[in-house]
Scaffold this motif. Sequence first.
Motif, mmCIF file in Angstrom:
data_model
loop_
_atom_site.group_PDB
_atom_site.id
_atom_site.type_symbol
_atom_site.label_atom_id
_atom_site.label_comp_id
_atom_site.label_asym_id
_atom_site.label_seq_id
_atom_site.Cartn_x
_atom_site.Cartn_y
_atom_site.Cartn_z
ATOM 1 N N UNK A 360 -8.943 0.402 -9.552
ATOM 2 C CA UNK A 360 -10.084 1.189 -9.087
ATOM 3 C C UNK A 360 -11.002 0.381 -8.181
ATOM 4 N N UNK A 361 -10.515 -0.729 -7.635
ATOM 5 C CA UNK A 361 -11.339 -1.550 -6.747
ATOM 6 C C UNK A 361 -11.253 -1.029 -5.314
ATOM 7 N N UNK A 362 -11.502 -1.910 -4.326
ATOM 8 C CA UNK A 362 -11.500 -1.471 -2.932
ATOM 9 C C UNK A 362 -10.242 -0.669 -2.600
ATOM 10 N N UNK A 363 -9.131 -1.068 -3.213
ATOM 11 C CA UNK A 363 -7.913 -0.265 -3.236
ATOM 12 C C UNK A 363 -7.303 -0.465 -4.619
ATOM 13 N N UNK A 364 -6.173 0.172 -4.902
ATOM 14 C CA UNK A 364 -5.441 -0.117 -6.136
ATOM 15 C C UNK A 364 -4.765 -1.468 -5.911
ATOM 16 N N UNK A 365 -5.434 -2.523 -6.326
ATOM 17 C CA UNK A 365 -4.964 -3.865 -5.986
ATOM 18 C C UNK A 365 -3.627 -4.201 -6.645
ATOM 19 N N UNK A 366 -3.367 -3.685 -7.810
ATOM 20 C CA UNK A 366 -2.094 -3.993 -8.469
ATOM 21 C C UNK A 366 -0.937 -3.357 -7.713
ATOM 22 N N UNK A 367 -1.081 -2.100 -7.333
ATOM 23 C CA UNK A 367 -0.026 -1.438 -6.564
ATOM 24 C C UNK A 367 0.126 -2.073 -5.191
ATOM 25 N N UNK A 368 -0.998 -2.429 -4.565
ATOM 26 C CA UNK A 368 -0.957 -3.002 -3.223
ATOM 27 C C UNK A 368 -0.277 -4.363 -3.223
ATOM 28 N N UNK A 369 -0.607 -5.203 -4.192
ATOM 29 C CA UNK A 369 0.026 -6.526 -4.269
ATOM 30 C C UNK A 369 1.522 -6.393 -4.528
ATOM 31 N N UNK A 370 1.892 -5.495 -5.408
ATOM 32 C CA UNK A 370 3.311 -5.282 -5.697
ATOM 33 C C UNK A 370 4.053 -4.846 -4.438
ATOM 34 N N UNK A 371 3.501 -3.870 -3.750
ATOM 35 C CA UNK A 371 4.141 -3.331 -2.549
ATOM 36 C C UNK A 371 4.284 -4.390 -1.464
ATOM 37 N N UNK A 372 3.220 -5.121 -1.185
ATOM 38 C CA UNK A 372 3.226 -6.027 -0.038
ATOM 39 C C UNK A 372 4.016 -7.308 -0.291
ATOM 40 N N UNK A 373 3.915 -7.876 -1.491
ATOM 41 C CA UNK A 373 4.688 -9.087 -1.779
ATOM 42 C C UNK A 373 6.175 -8.747 -1.830
ATOM 43 N N UNK A 374 6.518 -7.613 -2.424
ATOM 44 C CA UNK A 374 7.932 -7.215 -2.487
ATOM 45 C C UNK A 374 8.491 -6.914 -1.105
ATOM 46 N N UNK A 375 7.644 -6.393 -0.208
ATOM 47 C CA UNK A 375 8.101 -6.103 1.153
ATOM 48 C C UNK A 375 8.476 -7.376 1.906
ATOM 49 N N UNK A 376 7.955 -8.508 1.449
ATOM 50 C CA UNK A 376 8.301 -9.799 2.055
ATOM 51 C C UNK A 376 9.436 -10.485 1.301
ATOM 52 N N UNK A 377 10.061 -9.767 0.368
ATOM 53 C CA UNK A 377 11.182 -10.334 -0.379
ATOM 54 C C UNK A 377 10.826 -10.853 -1.746
ATOM 55 N N UNK A 378 9.580 -10.680 -2.166
ATOM 56 C CA UNK A 378 9.157 -11.156 -3.478
ATOM 57 C C UNK A 378 9.646 -10.251 -4.598
ATOM 58 N N UNK A 379 9.285 -10.620 -5.820
ATOM 59 C CA UNK A 379 9.706 -9.862 -6.999
ATOM 60 C C UNK A 379 8.505 -9.711 -7.927
#
Length: 460
Positions: A360-379
């Motif tokens: 509920x912060x500036x964005x959904x930070x948990x979903x955003x971090x998951x999406x963006x790190x995984x898009x770079x090949x992360x897990x």
Amino acid sequence: MTETRALPALWPAPLADGTVHATVTVPGSKSVTNRALVLAALAAEPGWVRRPLRSRDSQLMSDALRALGVGIEETVSSSSASSTNGAVGGEAWRIIPAALHGPTTVDVGNAGTVMRFLPPVATLADGDIRFDGDPRSYERPLGQVISALRTLGARIDDDGRGALPMTVQGGGALEGGTVEIDASNSSQFVSALLLSAPRFNQGVEVRHVGATLPSMPHIRMTVEMLRAAGAQVDTPEAGGEKNVWRVSPGALLGRDMVVEPDLSNAQPFLAAALITGGTVTVPDWPRRTTQPGDALRRIFTEMGGSCELTDAGLVFTGTGKIHGIDVDLSEVGELTPGIAAVAALADSESVLRGVAHLRLHETDRLAALTEEINALGGDVTETADGLRIRPRRMHGGVFHTYDDHRMATAGAVIGLAVEGVQIENVATTAKTLPDFPQMWTDMLAGDAGGSGTPGAGAGA
């Protein structure tokens, strides 16, 4: 507010080509600056805020207080000025309290401190005060503050949304009294009521009734700053009931306050030392503070670095080896994006816990971090209250920020070790850390001391 440099839509995050060795002067704390502005505006006499943050969030706060009738005179001095915290120079704002009035409109942007701290202030104004902001501000939790203020005697028109936009029908005073509030989504709900409480006829007794209470350091910051301004505050730490705060009615004193560096905004620079095996020194790091960012000393040491508080400031050194961590971040949730970025580069799995409220912060930070790190090949996988991060070899790509300043700096941290990372809308860092791209470039060149001086830039 300082003019923001034109930046490309996609900012190439610099790749570190060696160890980082730099002194980084981190601008003032947003959390301290905006609390200091509110307390000074409600005081019975003029006061000073020295070395304030100058960023979008603090500008929104100062503009809003001006709209309500408060005088704010901005000065810059190279000479020393006497203050209760010692002799300091640099930027200083003189705050001149006045009778608060409407009608006016307050633009909160997407600043949690503005949208939550100022409605209680507006109840003390004479006239209607409309609150509006960025589209994301309509989605952020505010209903608990609205219902609490109504319990205390306020009249608020929100069309039943429990969210922005809304109008506070200021009556020049508020009765105050006892109120229950569920602050599970944000500690700012409690701080919002406490900051204005000395001006309520009965003061306030705030009882938190939720299952969890995130970011307690920010509530402790509010309490300490209230006491420094002359308020009487009884707290759980003082032996009272758990999760109950009482503020007595009374006049606030005009104080001379020096704003500490924003320790949470030091995070990406300390991370650079950790990742590259270098050394970063942050001047003026306080030996005692209520800022959540001070936890970085412990967390980043557990992840492989070492630090020392010296006369020069905090000296943080990395080995170039990063270890995974299992850590409860419930009190320091704002550090999660940067820790997640470092954890993605570690040599073992990390589990970040206690931060469900970040959705509920500036964005959904948990979903955003998951999406963006995984898009770079992360897990990265989301858990009920945090993230599980398993390091993998990553590759370049676009790292989206969702108009969230801490997402932008997290992407820059990953870009130190992963070639070809491009940050979308890095200019969003102006929310709390103006000139971040230049400061980052200067750090990599070995000199960040001159960019982001305490009066020129930037936690709840």
